[in-house]
Design an enzyme around this catalytic site. Structure first.
Site, PDB file in Angstrom:
ATOM      1  N   GLU A 162      -7.275  -6.001  12.802  1.00 12.19           N
ATOM      2  CA  GLU A 162      -7.517  -5.175  13.998  1.00 12.19           C
ATOM      3  C   GLU A 162      -8.889  -5.454  14.628  1.00 12.19           C
ATOM      4  OE1 GLU A 162      -6.537  -1.177  12.747  1.00 12.19           O
ATOM      5  OE2 GLU A 162      -4.425  -1.692  12.514  1.00 12.19           O
ATOM      6  N   GLU A 279       3.946  -5.911   9.508  1.00 14.18           N
ATOM      7  CA  GLU A 279       4.050  -4.466   9.213  1.00 14.18           C
ATOM      8  C   GLU A 279       5.195  -3.826   9.997  1.00 14.18           C
ATOM      9  OE1 GLU A 279       0.304  -2.389   9.545  1.00 14.18           O
ATOM     10  OE2 GLU A 279      -0.828  -4.067   8.711  1.00 14.18           O
TER      11      GLU A 279
HETATM   12  C1  XIL Z   1      -1.524   2.510   6.246  1.00 17.03           C
HETATM   13  C2  XIL Z   1      -0.720   2.866   5.007  1.00 17.03           C
HETATM   14  O1  XIL Z   1       0.644   2.688   5.280  1.00 17.03           O
HETATM   15  C3  XIL Z   1      -1.009   4.272   4.575  1.00 17.03           C
HETATM   16  O2  XIL Z   1      -0.388   4.547   3.327  1.00 17.03           O
HETATM   17  C4  XIL Z   1      -2.501   4.505   4.471  1.00 17.03           C
HETATM   18  O3  XIL Z   1      -2.749   5.857   4.191  1.00 17.03           O
HETATM   19  C5  XIL Z   1      -3.210   4.089   5.732  1.00 17.03           C
HETATM   20  O4  XIL Z   1      -2.885   2.747   6.036  1.00 17.03           O
HETATM   21  N1  XIL Z   1      -2.211  -0.784  10.118  1.00 17.03           N
HETATM   22  C6  XIL Z   1      -2.493  -1.431   8.929  1.00 17.03           C
HETATM   23  C7  XIL Z   1      -2.068  -0.818   7.652  1.00 17.03           C
HETATM   24  O5  XIL Z   1      -2.998  -2.564   8.943  1.00 17.03           O
HETATM   25  O6  XIL Z   1      -2.915  -1.145   6.580  1.00 17.03           O
HETATM   26  C8  XIL Z   1      -1.909   0.680   7.757  1.00 17.03           C
HETATM   27  O7  XIL Z   1      -1.354   1.141   6.533  1.00 17.03           O
HETATM   28  C9  XIL Z   1      -1.055   1.037   8.942  1.00 17.03           C
HETATM   29  C10 XIL Z   1      -1.665   0.544  10.215  1.00 17.03           C
END
Ligand code: XIL
Length: 376
Positions: A162, A279
Site C-alpha cells: 500500500e 487478497e
Molecule cells: C487484514 C486481516 O485480514 C485482518 O485479520 C487484520 O486484523 C487486519 O489485516 N490489506 C492487507 C491485509 O494487505 O493485510 C489486510 O488484512 C486487509 C487489507
C-alpha cells in the site's frame, strides 16, 4: 435484484451448484481450484491463520484440497513477528510454512513493510527518533531478519504494501508513510534491495489496493500513478518482479472490469513484471437480497473480475483472502447491519462451494456449462 444479476429464470440451474461436482454428469469430477488453476500453469490459494487450519480438521482438508499457494493472513506482519522491541515470535509464521509444506503448497509472504500492522513499540520508536539512520536500520534489520529466516521457502514476498495514496498529495503519489517521511522515496529501493539480498530467489512484489474498477475515477488515477512508479522503479534497476493487486471487490457495485483493467495489466506486464491477485474477496456488507441472490451476484463479480484479469498471461496467481466464510476477517471488519453472517469467500460456513467457487473455476477455464450459460 440489481441490473447485473443473472436472469431469474435461470435460478433453478444454479440450485445444483452446491454439489462438489463440476461439468456434465458424465464427466463430473470434484471441484478442485488448485488443480484447475494448475492446468493453466497458475496457482490458486488462500490466506490462512495457522490456528484455524490446525484446530479444524475439515477446514484443513478443504485448504489442502483447494490451495496450491498459502499466504499468512497476519502471521508474517511486523506486529506478529516483533510484539515487543527485541522480542520475536516466529511460531505462527513457522506454522504457516509447515502447513504449506505438508500439502505441497507454495507460500506468498505478506508483508515486510506496511504503514499498518506496526507494533506499538515500533510506532513509538519511529516517533521518538525519526532520524534517517534510525529508521533505516529498523527497516533493514526487519527485512533481513524475516526474509532471511524464510529464505528459499517463500515463492513471492509483498515487500512493501500500500505505497500509493493520492490524499497525501505528493506529486509522485506516494503515501507519506513513516518510511517515506524519514527516508524519502528511496526507501522503496532500500526495501527491495534488502529483500533481494536476504532471499535471492523470492519474487519481490509491490502490493496495493484500489486498482480494480474501471468506473471509479480515483482508481483509474491510481493505476496511472502505479504505472509511473513501476516504470521509475524498473528504470532505476530495482529488484522488483511483481505487482500484487489485492482484489478486494465490492458486492454492491457493478463489476466494471473491462478494457481499463486489461490495459493496465498489459502495461504492467510490458515492464516484465508478474502480477498476483493477492487478497481476493467480495465484500457483501451492503448487498441487498436473499442469500441466494447475493451469492449469485457475488459469483458474477468474481467471474467478471477474474475473466478480465486472467486474460493477461502475466497474472500467475490468485489468492482468496480466506477460503471459507467460516473464517473471514470481514465478519468483524465489515459486519452487516442486518446481523446476517457475511459471505465474501468461495466456500460457505459449512465448507461447501458457493456459486463463487464455480465462477472462479470457470474463469480459470474449467468447462462449467450450466453456470457459464447463466453468466453470459
Ligand atoms: C487484514 C486481516 O485480514 C485482518 O485479520 C487484520 O486484523 C487486519 O489485516 N490489506 C492487507 C491485509 O494487505 O493485510 C489486510 O488484512 C486487509 C487489507
Amino acid at each position: 435484484m440489481t441490473a447485473f444479476s443473472p436472469h431469474p429464470d435461470r435460478r433453478a440451474l444454479l440450485a445444483g451448484a452446491g454439489a462438489l461436482l463440476v461439468g456434465r454428469p458424465a464427466q463430473a469430477r470434484p471441484l478442485n481450484l488448485r488443480h484447475i488453476a494448475a492446468r493453466g500453469g497458475r496457482l490458486y490459494g488462500a490466506a490462512i491463520e495457522p490456528q484455524t487450519v490446525e484446530g479444524d480438521p475439515a477446514f484443513r482438508a478443504l485448504v489442502q484440497a483447494q490451495c496450491g499457494l498459502l499466504t499468512p493472513e497476519n502471521a508474517m506482519k511486523w506486529n506478529a513477528i516483533a510484539p515487543a522491541s527485541g522480542v520475536f515470535d516466529f511460531a505462527p509464521a513457522d506454522r504457516v510454512i509447515a502447513i504449506a509444506q505438508a500439502q505441497g503448497a507454495a507460500v506468498h509472504g505478506h508483508c515486510l513493510v506496511w504503514h499498518e500492522a506496526m507494533p506499538p513499540w515500533l510506532e513509538a520508536a519511529l516517533r521518538s527518533n525519526p532520524s534517517p539512520d534510525a529508521v533505516r536500520s529498523l527497516m533493514v534489520d526487519h527485512i533481513r531478519r524475516v526474509a532471511g529466516r524464510y529464505r528459499g521457502r517463500i515463492r513471492s514476498w509483498d515487500v512493501v504494501n500500500e505505497v500509493v495514496e493520492r490524499n497525501d498529495l505528493r506529486p509522485d503519489g506516494l503515501r507519506r508513510s513513516p518510511w517515506l517521511q524519514a527516508l524519502g522515496p528511496d526507501y522503496l529501493a532500500l526495501a527491495f534491495q534488502t529483500a533481494r539480498a536476504a532471499d535471492p530467489h523470492a519474487r519481490l512484489a509491490l502490493a496495493d489496493y484500489g486498482l480494480e474498477y474501471d468506473d471509479e475515477p480515483w482508481m483509474r488515477e491510481k493505476r496511472a500513478t502505479m504505472l509511473h512508479l513501476l516504470r521509475r522503479l524498473k528504470a532505476a534497476g530495482l529488484p522488483i518482479d511483481a505487482l500484487s493487486i489485492q482484489g478486494h471487490l465490492l458486492g454492491d457495485r457493478p463489476p466494471a472490469f473491462g478494457s481499463g483493467l486489461r490495459d493496465f495489466l498489459r502495461q504492467v506486464a510490458a515492464l516484465g513484471l508478474e502480477i498476483h491477485v493477492s487478497e481476493l474477496d467480495v465484500n457483501d456488507q451492503k448487498m441487498a437480497g436473499s442469500v441466494a441472490e447475493r451469492d449469485r451476484t457475488s459469483a458474477l463479480i468474481y467471474r467478471r473480475f477474474l475473466e478480465a484479469v486472467l486474460a493477461e498471461p502475466a497474472v500467475r496467481s490468485v489468492t482468496s483472502w480466506g477460503l471459507s466464510d467460516r473464517y473471514t476477517s470481514k465478519t468483524t471488519m465489515f459486519a452487516r447491519t442486518d446481523g446476517a453472517p457475511v459471505r465474501p469467500l468461495p466456500f460457505d460456513r459449512d465448507l461447501a462451494p458457493k456459486p463463487s467457487a464455480f465462477a472462479i473455476a470457470a474463469a480459470f477455464g474449467e468447462v462449467l456449462r450450466p453456470l457459464e450459460d447463466e453468466w453470459r
